[in-house]
Design a protein around this motif. Structure first.
Motif, PDB file in Angstrom:
ATOM      1  N   GLY A  43     -27.274 -20.773  75.767  1.00 33.87           N
ATOM      2  CA  GLY A  43     -27.275 -19.494  75.334  1.00 33.87           C
ATOM      3  C   GLY A  43     -27.095 -18.837  76.690  1.00 33.87           C
ATOM      4  N   GLN A  44     -26.919 -17.384  76.486  1.00 32.19           N
ATOM      5  CA  GLN A  44     -26.562 -16.439  77.564  1.00 32.19           C
ATOM      6  C   GLN A  44     -27.571 -16.282  78.455  1.00 32.19           C
ATOM      7  OE1 GLN A  44     -24.945 -11.937  77.497  1.00 32.19           O
ATOM      8  NE2 GLN A  44     -23.481 -13.417  76.805  1.00 32.19           N
ATOM      9  N   ASP A  45     -29.030 -16.250  77.727  1.00 35.56           N
ATOM     10  CA  ASP A  45     -30.171 -16.283  78.615  1.00 35.56           C
ATOM     11  C   ASP A  45     -30.888 -17.309  78.608  1.00 35.56           C
ATOM     12  OD1 ASP A  45     -29.905 -13.010  78.909  1.00 35.56           O
ATOM     13  OD2 ASP A  45     -29.912 -13.231  76.697  1.00 35.56           O
TER      14      ASP A  45
ATOM     15  N   SER B   5     -17.244  -7.075  75.510  1.00 38.04           N
ATOM     16  CA  SER B   5     -18.396  -7.465  74.894  1.00 38.04           C
ATOM     17  C   SER B   5     -18.815  -7.035  73.328  1.00 38.04           C
ATOM     18  CB  SER B   5     -19.761  -6.674  75.576  1.00 38.04           C
ATOM     19  OG  SER B   5     -19.631  -7.050  77.022  1.00 38.04           O
ATOM     20  N   GLY B   6     -19.107  -7.687  72.473  1.00 35.33           N
ATOM     21  CA  GLY B   6     -19.458  -7.156  71.081  1.00 35.33           C
ATOM     22  C   GLY B   6     -18.388  -7.627  70.324  1.00 35.33           C
ATOM     23  N   SER B   7     -17.364  -8.481  70.887  1.00 32.34           N
ATOM     24  CA  SER B   7     -16.327  -8.917  69.931  1.00 32.34           C
ATOM     25  C   SER B   7     -16.600 -10.267  68.978  1.00 32.34           C
ATOM     26  CB  SER B   7     -14.831  -9.238  70.800  1.00 32.34           C
ATOM     27  OG  SER B   7     -15.367 -10.446  71.872  1.00 32.34           O
ATOM     28  N   GLY B   8     -17.812 -10.766  69.251  1.00 32.12           N
ATOM     29  CA  GLY B   8     -18.056 -12.050  68.547  1.00 32.12           C
ATOM     30  C   GLY B   8     -18.122 -13.464  69.249  1.00 32.12           C
ATOM     31  N   LYS B   9     -17.926 -13.523  70.406  1.00 35.65           N
ATOM     32  CA  LYS B   9     -17.976 -14.700  71.081  1.00 35.65           C
ATOM     33  C   LYS B   9     -19.283 -15.501  70.951  1.00 35.65           C
ATOM     34  CE  LYS B   9     -17.153 -13.008  75.022  1.00 35.65           C
ATOM     35  NZ  LYS B   9     -17.241 -11.412  74.802  1.00 35.65           N
TER      36      LYS B   9
ATOM     37  N   LEU C  93     -20.011 -18.892  68.706  1.00 33.52           N
ATOM     38  CA  LEU C  93     -20.622 -19.961  69.229  1.00 33.52           C
ATOM     39  C   LEU C  93     -21.820 -20.539  68.307  1.00 33.52           C
ATOM     40  CD1 LEU C  93     -20.575 -19.638  73.150  1.00 33.52           C
ATOM     41  CD2 LEU C  93     -19.273 -21.103  71.790  1.00 33.52           C
ATOM     42  N   ARG C  94     -22.759 -19.427  68.227  1.00 32.39           N
ATOM     43  CA  ARG C  94     -23.777 -20.023  67.267  1.00 32.39           C
ATOM     44  C   ARG C  94     -23.462 -20.375  65.870  1.00 32.39           C
ATOM     45  NH1 ARG C  94     -28.614 -15.425  67.722  1.00 32.39           N
ATOM     46  NH2 ARG C  94     -29.391 -16.924  66.379  1.00 32.39           N
TER      47      ARG C  94
END
Length: 488
Positions: free
Chosen positions: A97-99, A44-48, A52-53
């Motif tokens: 997106g994730q949400d 988490s927080g590595s920039g994935k 994508l964005r």
């Protein structure tokens, strides 16, 4: 199929950061080709999500491309005029997106949500898309609103919307978070089908090694900079004893769409004893989240009663006392929708401290820093806003906020689905330590059966809104799960 040699997306040496702020993505390169699935992995927080964005030209607020170039279908994504960029996003490259719930208009029914973006809005085409994405077409789902769908169904509706555009490139952020193992494998097979038959270039940001192993052709591992939670290995908590802390009896919830009732929960009984950890498992759409929302007072049941420590508990949160509200905290499945985008992380964590007066006002900043430390985030994150965090970091903030008022009962809805395995384990160790030290009672909804097996005492198994079994986790939950077959 063998991917064609001509790339549809090429990112070269892309670096992204916020001026005078954090580095969101170290310099990274990737090449996407039709018929190929690329997986982005890393903590988490590595920039994935940031990467994508960036591929659709939508950087987080305040962020800048500091190095490299991105070309999509031979266009420099950051040099396109606004109208051409909109056309590219609408017809050629799409991002889920994730949400996903935050992108679904709660006032619109599924039929309109899909048809408004579909290249072919014909009724049969919409039904075919639902079937392709493993959604039921004979249960009135097309006429439901997002609020009447489970988290897994919302995620798949968002995927249907993306496919309805008939894109060339499909970008998916944690596409199977919150889905059970069977649906995860279905989605993995669907993605393989889309790549092979529709010749799509697909990128998935993912923490799930089973999904990656089942469908990815290439894996790009990003390096992370966020420390993992600083928690010590917890001692196994003592077996819970005494009277039940939280009891639900005869809970029934029915959602009505176009005068047609759709039962979400049917005469459900639930019991959690002080200091226990109770798992709630079942297929997507079986009513797990609805049950947690009933316990939290956010969904009033049609029938049924709740008790807390043997005393009647109002079913509506607004009718509960301040102490009731403090004692029962919910960690939702989609943290982005639960965090105020206009408030800093520090303000979000300070609010429950001030509301419930758990620490003196002068000690609030120190307590905020301590809460962040508990969930593995540095104190400087207090100055950031939700949109400046990754999905996993937002999830940890959501956990910290629920812990802030020092609750007795923690209702956890897929709290590890957006976290890498090491962080997920560390968070569960933190919650286990709190059980040991404070007698915290936990109700955990999860599709990650290995976590349920390792960290709960009892489980409630739901199917189609009904309680089909309950008892000790050790006796009801298989100790091993099938592993995915690696694609060669």
């Amino acid at each position: 199929m063998t991917p064609t040699s001509e790339p549809v997306v090429q990112a070269t040496g892309v670096g992204i950061h916020i001026p005078d702020g954090p580095v969101l993505l170290n310099e990274t390169s990737l090449v996407l080709r039709r018929g190929q699935i690329t997986a982005l992995t890393g903590p988490s927080g590595s920039g994935k999500t940031t990467l994508l964005r960036a591929l659709v030209g939508a950087l987080p607020a305040g962020a800048h491309l500091t190095a490299g170039t991105i070309r999509v279908l031979d266009h420099d994504i950051f040099a396109l005029p606004a109208d051409e960029l909109r056309q590219l996003r609408r017809h050629h490259i799409t991002y889920v997106g994730q949400d996903p719930a935050s992108a679904l208009n709660p006032r619109m029914r599924v039929r309109r949500l899909v048809s408004e973006v579909a290249a072919d809005p014909a009724p049969q085409a919409l039904r075919d898309l639902l079937v392709e994405c493993r959604l039921p077409v004979d249960e009135g789902l097309l006429d439901r609103r997002p609020t009447a769908l489970s988290g897994g169904q919302q995620r798949r509706v968002a995927l249907v919307r993306a496919l309805a555009r008939k894109p060339d490139v499909l970008l998916l952020d944690e596409p199977t978070a919150g889905l059970d193992a069977a649906l995860r494998d279905d989605i993995a097979d669907l993605l393989r089908h889309l790549a092979d038959r529709r010749h799509l270039a697909i990128v998935i940001a993912c923490h799930d090694p089973e999904l990656v192993a089942r469908c990815a052709d290439e894996v790009i591992a990003l390096d992370g900079h966020t420390p993992t939670p600083a928690v010590e290995k917890a001692h196994q908590p003592a077996q819970p004893t005494g009277a039940a802390a939280l009891v639900a009896t005869g809970i029934r919830v029915t959602f009505t769409q176009r005068r047609t009732p759709h039962p979400a929960l049917a005469d459900i009984d639930f019991t959690a004893t002080p200091g226990s950890a109770t798992g709630i498992v079942g297929p997507s759409g079986s009513g797990k989240t609805t049950l947690l929302r009933v316990l939290a007072g956010l969904q009033c049941p049609d029938t049924g009663t709740l008790t807390l420590d043997g005393q009647p508990l109002p079913t509506a949160a607004r009718k509960r006392t301040r102490d009731h509200q403090r004692r029962i905290q919910l960690i939702p499945q989609n943290p982005l929708g639960a965090l105020n985008p206009a408030r800093t992380i520090g303000a979000a964590l300070a609010r429950p401290l001030q509301l419930h007066r758990t620490v003196p006002k002068a000690q609030v900043p120190d307590r905020v820093a301590e809460l962040l430390h508990h969930v593995g985030l540095p104190a400087e994150f207090a100055r950031r806003y939700p949109h400046q965090l990754s999905g996993g970091q937002r999830q940890r903030v959501s956990i910290a906020r629920a812990l802030a008022p020092e609750p007795n009962i923690l209702l956890c809805d897929e709290v590890t689905s957006a976290l890498d395995p090491d962080t997920a384990t560390a968070i569960m160790e933190l919650l286990t330590r709190l059980r040991t030290e404070r007698g915290l009672t936990i109700a955990l909804v999860s599709h990650e059966l290995q976590l349920i097996a390792a960290y709960t005492d009892t489980i409630h198994i739901l199917a189609a809104g009904r309680l089909v079994d309950t008892g000790p986790t050790r006796s009801l939950l298989p100790t091993t799960q099938p592993t995915a077959t690696h694609r060669r």
